[in-house]
Design a protein around this motif. Structure first.
Motif, mmCIF file in Angstrom:
data_model
loop_
_atom_site.group_PDB
_atom_site.id
_atom_site.type_symbol
_atom_site.label_atom_id
_atom_site.label_comp_id
_atom_site.label_asym_id
_atom_site.label_seq_id
_atom_site.Cartn_x
_atom_site.Cartn_y
_atom_site.Cartn_z
ATOM 1 N N MET A 121 -31.674 9.029 -45.110
ATOM 2 C CA MET A 121 -31.081 10.312 -44.718
ATOM 3 C C MET A 121 -31.164 11.262 -45.901
ATOM 4 N N TYR A 122 -31.321 12.531 -45.600
ATOM 5 C CA TYR A 122 -31.494 13.517 -46.663
ATOM 6 C C TYR A 122 -30.329 14.496 -46.767
ATOM 7 N N THR A 123 -29.290 14.299 -45.986
ATOM 8 C CA THR A 123 -28.141 15.199 -46.056
ATOM 9 C C THR A 123 -27.367 14.962 -47.342
ATOM 10 N N ASP A 124 -26.666 15.982 -47.773
ATOM 11 C CA ASP A 124 -25.826 15.880 -48.957
ATOM 12 C C ASP A 124 -24.808 14.764 -48.759
ATOM 13 N N GLU A 125 -24.481 14.068 -49.833
ATOM 14 C CA GLU A 125 -23.556 12.940 -49.750
ATOM 15 C C GLU A 125 -22.168 13.350 -49.249
ATOM 16 N N SER A 126 -21.809 14.622 -49.373
ATOM 17 C CA SER A 126 -20.503 15.079 -48.879
ATOM 18 C C SER A 126 -20.448 15.124 -47.353
ATOM 19 N N ALA A 127 -21.603 15.051 -46.673
ATOM 20 C CA ALA A 127 -21.638 15.035 -45.205
ATOM 21 C C ALA A 127 -21.246 13.635 -44.755
ATOM 22 N N ASP A 128 -19.948 13.454 -44.475
ATOM 23 C CA ASP A 128 -19.446 12.110 -44.175
ATOM 24 C C ASP A 128 -18.828 11.975 -42.783
ATOM 25 N N GLY A 129 -19.072 12.951 -41.916
ATOM 26 C CA GLY A 129 -18.518 12.899 -40.573
ATOM 27 C C GLY A 129 -19.243 11.888 -39.699
ATOM 28 N N ILE A 130 -18.495 11.310 -38.767
ATOM 29 C CA ILE A 130 -19.045 10.406 -37.760
ATOM 30 C C ILE A 130 -18.423 10.800 -36.431
ATOM 31 N N SER A 131 -19.260 10.990 -35.417
ATOM 32 C CA SER A 131 -18.750 11.310 -34.084
ATOM 33 C C SER A 131 -19.586 10.576 -33.040
ATOM 34 N N PHE A 132 -19.069 10.556 -31.828
ATOM 35 C CA PHE A 132 -19.713 9.871 -30.723
ATOM 36 C C PHE A 132 -19.918 10.875 -29.598
ATOM 37 N N VAL A 133 -21.087 10.832 -28.975
ATOM 38 C CA VAL A 133 -21.419 11.755 -27.900
ATOM 39 C C VAL A 133 -21.881 10.924 -26.706
ATOM 40 N N VAL A 134 -21.232 11.132 -25.559
ATOM 41 C CA VAL A 134 -21.567 10.346 -24.373
ATOM 42 C C VAL A 134 -21.879 11.282 -23.215
ATOM 43 N N ASP A 135 -23.040 11.059 -22.617
ATOM 44 C CA ASP A 135 -23.394 11.740 -21.373
ATOM 45 C C ASP A 135 -22.952 10.802 -20.255
ATOM 46 N N GLY A 136 -21.729 11.000 -19.793
ATOM 47 C CA GLY A 136 -21.082 10.099 -18.846
ATOM 48 C C GLY A 136 -19.826 9.544 -19.485
ATOM 49 N N ILE A 137 -19.499 8.305 -19.147
ATOM 50 C CA ILE A 137 -18.306 7.643 -19.696
ATOM 51 C C ILE A 137 -18.710 6.247 -20.152
ATOM 52 N N ALA A 138 -18.348 5.900 -21.393
ATOM 53 C CA ALA A 138 -18.642 4.575 -21.942
ATOM 54 C C ALA A 138 -17.353 3.954 -22.455
ATOM 55 N N ASN A 139 -17.360 2.639 -22.558
ATOM 56 C CA ASN A 139 -16.242 1.896 -23.111
ATOM 57 C C ASN A 139 -16.747 1.211 -24.378
ATOM 58 N N VAL A 140 -15.991 1.325 -25.470
ATOM 59 C CA VAL A 140 -16.461 0.798 -26.755
ATOM 60 C C VAL A 140 -15.363 0.055 -27.498
ATOM 61 N N ASP A 141 -15.806 -0.838 -28.366
ATOM 62 C CA ASP A 141 -14.975 -1.415 -29.420
ATOM 63 C C ASP A 141 -15.605 -0.948 -30.720
ATOM 64 N N ILE A 142 -14.793 -0.453 -31.631
ATOM 65 C CA ILE A 142 -15.286 0.044 -32.917
ATOM 66 C C ILE A 142 -14.405 -0.515 -34.021
ATOM 67 N N THR A 143 -15.032 -1.108 -35.013
ATOM 68 C CA THR A 143 -14.329 -1.514 -36.224
ATOM 69 C C THR A 143 -15.094 -0.920 -37.391
ATOM 70 N N LYS A 144 -14.383 -0.175 -38.234
ATOM 71 C CA LYS A 144 -14.989 0.481 -39.399
ATOM 72 C C LYS A 144 -14.309 -0.007 -40.662
ATOM 73 N N TYR A 145 -15.123 -0.320 -41.650
ATOM 74 C CA TYR A 145 -14.633 -0.678 -42.987
ATOM 75 C C TYR A 145 -15.282 0.266 -43.988
ATOM 76 N N ASP A 146 -14.533 0.669 -45.000
ATOM 77 C CA ASP A 146 -15.123 1.358 -46.137
ATOM 78 C C ASP A 146 -15.750 0.301 -47.029
ATOM 79 N N LEU A 147 -16.856 0.649 -47.668
ATOM 80 C CA LEU A 147 -17.517 -0.246 -48.605
ATOM 81 C C LEU A 147 -17.297 0.240 -50.025
ATOM 82 N N ARG A 148 -17.086 -0.680 -50.916
ATOM 83 C CA ARG A 148 -16.909 -0.310 -52.330
ATOM 84 C C ARG A 148 -18.230 -0.188 -53.011
#
Length: 148
Positions: A121-148
């Motif tokens: 990826m070539y975006t600046d490191e400050s670009a840290d957003g994460i979003s989800f886009v669904v055309d319709g309806i989805a069901n999800v499980d999400i687990t996020k960890y920060d890495l050191r």
């Protein structure tokens, strides 16, 4: 190496959604995508990451085609490189992804490592957003960890 766990189980997503606590450029995300019970199968599910007001890189999943695509055409790259990469994936009742972001790259492990995709990826490191886009309806499980 994993800290600050944020977890969403059995979450219904539609349209564009940013979930509290899901952001970062050095993260490990476990994502399971499945149809929402009792509704039509969604047309497309996307996860945008390395996101700011102008740029993002996307993982796009189209269940009817069983394709997963990594798309960085909105990442701000001005270099004449391939911006999209696509592959067929096994999708029956769900798709499992593990996405490891490390400042300027992403590793995507599909269905417990059955297939793998990598992108820079070539975006600046400050670009840290994460979003989800669904055309319709989805069901999800999400687990996020920060890495050191």
């Amino acid at each position: 190496m994993r800290t600050n766990q944020v977890e969403y189980k059995n979450q219904t997503l539609k349209d564009t959604v940013a979930l509290d606590g899901i952001k970062g450029r050095m993260v490990d995300i476990e994502l399971t995508i499945r149809p929402e019970y009792g509704v039509d199968l969604f047309q497309k599910f996307a996860m945008h990451f390395a996101q700011d007001d102008e740029h993002y890189t996307a993982i796009n999943f189209r269940p009817y085609e069983s394709t997963l695509e990594v798309d960085r055409k909105h990442s701000g790259s001005r270099i004449a490189v391939i911006h999209q990469s696509e592959m067929k994936v096994n999708f029956k009742d769900e798709l499992k992804l593990r996405i490891i972001l490390d400042r300027y790259s992403a590793e995507i492990f599909i269905n417990d490592g059955e297939q793998v995709m990598t992108v820079t990826m070539y975006t600046d490191e400050s670009a840290d957003g994460i979003s989800f886009v669904v055309d319709g309806i989805a069901n999800v499980d999400i687990t996020k960890y920060d890495l050191r």
